[in-house]
Design an enzyme around this catalytic site. Structure first.
Site, PDB file in Angstrom:
ATOM      1  N   SER A  50       1.027  -1.190  -0.103  1.00 55.35           N
ATOM      2  CA  SER A  50       0.045   0.134  -0.039  1.00 55.35           C
ATOM      3  C   SER A  50       0.935   1.235  -0.198  1.00 55.35           C
ATOM      4  CB  SER A  50      -0.852   0.147   1.193  1.00 55.35           C
ATOM      5  OG  SER A  50      -0.203   0.172   2.404  1.00 55.35           O
ATOM      6  N   ASP A  83      -1.329  -1.860  -4.027  1.00 59.57           N
ATOM      7  CA  ASP A  83      -2.669  -1.574  -3.285  1.00 59.57           C
ATOM      8  C   ASP A  83      -3.240  -0.518  -3.139  1.00 59.57           C
ATOM      9  OD1 ASP A  83      -4.831  -3.035  -2.027  1.00 59.57           O
ATOM     10  OD2 ASP A  83      -3.917  -2.853  -0.130  1.00 59.57           O
ATOM     11  N   ASP A 105      -7.165   3.441  -7.526  1.00 52.46           N
ATOM     12  CA  ASP A 105      -8.361   3.538  -6.874  1.00 52.46           C
ATOM     13  C   ASP A 105      -8.973   4.823  -6.840  1.00 52.46           C
ATOM     14  OD1 ASP A 105     -10.608   3.248  -5.211  1.00 52.46           O
ATOM     15  OD2 ASP A 105      -9.595   2.547  -3.337  1.00 52.46           O
ATOM     16  N   HIS A 181     -12.785  -2.805   4.990  1.00 46.73           N
ATOM     17  CA  HIS A 181     -11.609  -2.765   5.533  1.00 46.73           C
ATOM     18  C   HIS A 181     -11.423  -2.645   6.986  1.00 46.73           C
ATOM     19  CE1 HIS A 181     -10.711  -1.413   1.226  1.00 46.73           C
ATOM     20  NE2 HIS A 181      -9.719  -2.306   1.293  1.00 46.73           N
ATOM     21  N   GLY A 182     -10.582  -3.319   7.526  1.00 41.47           N
ATOM     22  CA  GLY A 182     -10.168  -3.250   9.043  1.00 41.47           C
ATOM     23  C   GLY A 182     -10.783  -4.440   9.807  1.00 41.47           C
ATOM     24  N   ASN A 257      -8.205 -10.009  -1.036  1.00 46.92           N
ATOM     25  CA  ASN A 257      -7.396  -9.477  -0.269  1.00 46.92           C
ATOM     26  C   ASN A 257      -7.371  -9.307   1.271  1.00 46.92           C
ATOM     27  OD1 ASN A 257      -6.900  -8.206  -2.621  1.00 46.92           O
ATOM     28  ND2 ASN A 257      -7.353  -5.914  -2.292  1.00 46.92           N
ATOM     29  N   ILE A 258      -6.197  -9.670   1.751  1.00 48.89           N
ATOM     30  CA  ILE A 258      -6.234 -10.242   3.268  1.00 48.89           C
ATOM     31  C   ILE A 258      -5.073  -9.457   3.858  1.00 48.89           C
ATOM     32  CG2 ILE A 258      -6.049 -11.804   5.095  1.00 48.89           C
ATOM     33  CD1 ILE A 258      -7.300 -13.980   2.774  1.00 48.89           C
ATOM     34  N   ASP A 259      -5.248  -8.616   4.859  1.00 46.79           N
ATOM     35  CA  ASP A 259      -4.445  -7.790   5.524  1.00 46.79           C
ATOM     36  C   ASP A 259      -4.401  -7.766   6.970  1.00 46.79           C
ATOM     37  OD1 ASP A 259      -2.413  -6.148   6.215  1.00 46.79           O
ATOM     38  OD2 ASP A 259      -3.294  -4.247   5.479  1.00 46.79           O
TER      39      ASP A 259
HETATM   40  P1  13P Z   1      -8.794  -6.329   5.404  1.00 45.56           P
HETATM   41  O1  13P Z   1      -8.599  -5.216   6.073  1.00 45.56           O
HETATM   42  O2  13P Z   1     -10.107  -7.069   5.356  1.00 45.56           O
HETATM   43  O3  13P Z   1      -7.698  -7.455   5.668  1.00 45.56           O
HETATM   44  O4  13P Z   1      -8.675  -5.949   3.686  1.00 45.56           O
HETATM   45  C1  13P Z   1      -7.512  -5.753   3.258  1.00 45.56           C
HETATM   46  C2  13P Z   1      -7.467  -4.989   1.745  1.00 45.56           C
HETATM   47  O5  13P Z   1      -8.476  -5.115   1.016  1.00 45.56           O
HETATM   48  C3  13P Z   1      -6.290  -4.376   1.236  1.00 45.56           C
HETATM   49  O6  13P Z   1      -6.552  -3.705   0.099  1.00 45.56           O
HETATM   50  O1  G3H Z   2      -6.828  -1.457   2.288  1.00 45.84           O
HETATM   51  C1  G3H Z   2      -5.841  -1.257   2.763  1.00 45.84           C
HETATM   52  C2  G3H Z   2      -4.895  -2.259   3.443  1.00 45.84           C
HETATM   53  O2  G3H Z   2      -5.188  -3.027   4.808  1.00 45.84           O
HETATM   54  C3  G3H Z   2      -3.649  -1.669   3.613  1.00 45.84           C
HETATM   55  O3  G3H Z   2      -3.420  -0.766   4.955  1.00 45.84           O
HETATM   56  O4  G3H Z   2      -2.999   1.603   4.308  1.00 45.84           O
HETATM   57  O5  G3H Z   2      -2.695   0.598   6.614  1.00 45.84           O
HETATM   58  O6  G3H Z   2      -1.268  -0.236   4.512  1.00 45.84           O
HETATM   59  P1  G3H Z   2      -2.568   0.296   5.105  1.00 45.84           P
HETATM   60 ZN    ZN Z   3      -8.584  -2.734  -0.100  1.00 42.10          ZN
END
Ligand code: 13P
Ligand code: G3H
Ligand code: ZN
Length: 312
Positions: A50, A83, A105, A181-182, A257-259
């Site tokens: 990101s 991302d 985006d 997200h989150g 997408n998984i973060d």
């Molecule tokens: P999460 O916050 O659900 O992991 O989503 C991550 C994401 O969409 C990154 O672009």
């Molecule tokens: O969608 C966002 C991702 O989870 C990346 O998060 O912007 O905190 O790096 P970030």
């Molecule tokens: Zn995202």
């Protein structure tokens, strides 16, 4: 094999009824945990960075970490993806700087403006052999410094997708079907439910076209409880049910997408380690179990949620 773009990965995923995992990377331990799991499970992989990750770790460090993973994992295709690229300049910098895929985006902009910006990125990216993910519809939650309140999020309008894809030339499309997200995706007490009717209508209008789901962490309660047990405070953290993600992957969704789940695994593990070992202060000692748990979480996603284990 060298870094690849996502074209072949997505074609195989679409035809095979599975999705490729796109995991966010911010440091060495995260890159290692994800790639070791993918190499062992023989899964195709997207590592994504990101704007915030580039600000935190520096573009060159992240590219070199991913290049190291490519050397260590010779048997699987790995794509390096931007991302949530916020503008043309950021996308250009990643295209020029070794990425094989970028997301522009502009989903928060009006339709015509989204098309205009996306088209400009697509033209530059395709000239340089890089593929582009675009987005239509807005997700709730936080991404980089942009916070979208739940009430302001909107599902993708299926009637817009054909025009958007044909006028921009984008290679994949992120849509909003109720993910966010989150770590707080649904209100406690409500039933989490993605809008499969929207997904199916989008796919009917774009046959064979790869769809992307953002905000797809499932927020494992095991790690939420670990965080809360060892000094954290994350009451009511709820994610997307994994069976719904698996169903989406069996349809036209080719990238998930998984973060947040990675963050929960690392944070929970480190909190527990510190609580149990108050005398320890060597970062290697707490990063090692954090990396190991992240790796097992990714393995579970590849096998049970994405269905991409063995597909490299
Ligand atoms: P999460 O916050 O659900 O992991 O989503 C991550 C994401 O969409 C990154 O672009
Ligand atoms: O969608 C966002 C991702 O989870 C990346 O998060 O912007 O905190 O790096 P970030
Ligand atoms: Zn995202």
């Amino acid at each position: 094999m060298p870094l690849v773009d996502t074209r072949e990965m997505f074609k195989k995923a679409y035809d095979g009824g599975y999705a490729v995992g796109a995991f966010n990377v911010n440091n060495m331990e995260i890159v290692q945990g994800i790639t070791e799991a993918a190499q062992e499970e023989h899964a195709p992989l997207i590592l994504q960075v990101s704007k915030g990750a580039r600000a935190y770790a520096n573009h060159t460090y992240l590219v070199k970490l991913v290049e190291a993973a490519v050397i260590e994992c010779p048997d699987i295709p790995i794509a390096l993806h931007l991302d949530h690229g916020p503008d043309f300049e950021t996308c250009k910098s990643c295209i020029d700087g070794g990425f094989t895929s970028v997301m522009i985006d502009a989903s928060g902009k009006p339709f015509e403006e989204n098309i205009e910006i996306t088209k400009k990125v697509v033209e530059y990216a395709h000239d340089h052999g890089v593929v582009v993910e675009a987005e239509l519809g807005t997700l709730a939650g936080i991404e980089d410094e942009v916070k979208v309140a739940a009430g302001e999020a909107s599902y993708t309008r299926p009637e817009e997708v054909e025009e958007f894809v044909s006028r921009t030339g984008c290679d994949s499309l992120a849509i909003a079907i109720g993910t966010s997200h989150g770590a707080y995706k649904f209100k406690p007490g409500t039933k989490p439910q993605l809008r499969f009717d929207v997904l199916e209508e989008v796919s009917r209008r774009l046959p064979g076209f790869p769809i992307v789901l953002h905000g797809s962490s499932s927020v494992p309660q095991e790690y939420v409880e670990m965080i809360n047990t060892y000094g954290g405070a994350m009451p009511g953290a709820i994610g997307v049910p994994e069976d719904q993600l698996r169903h989406a992957a069996s349809l036209s969704v080719c990238k998930i997408n998984i973060d947040s789940d990675l963050r929960l695994a690392m944070t929970g593990t480190i909190r527990k380690f510190f609580a149990e070992h108050p005398d320890k202060f060597d970062p290697r000692e707490y990063l090692k179990p954090a990396r190991a748990n992240l790796k097992e979480l990714v393995r579970h996603k590849l096998i049970d949620v994405l269905g991409c284990a063995g597909k490299a």
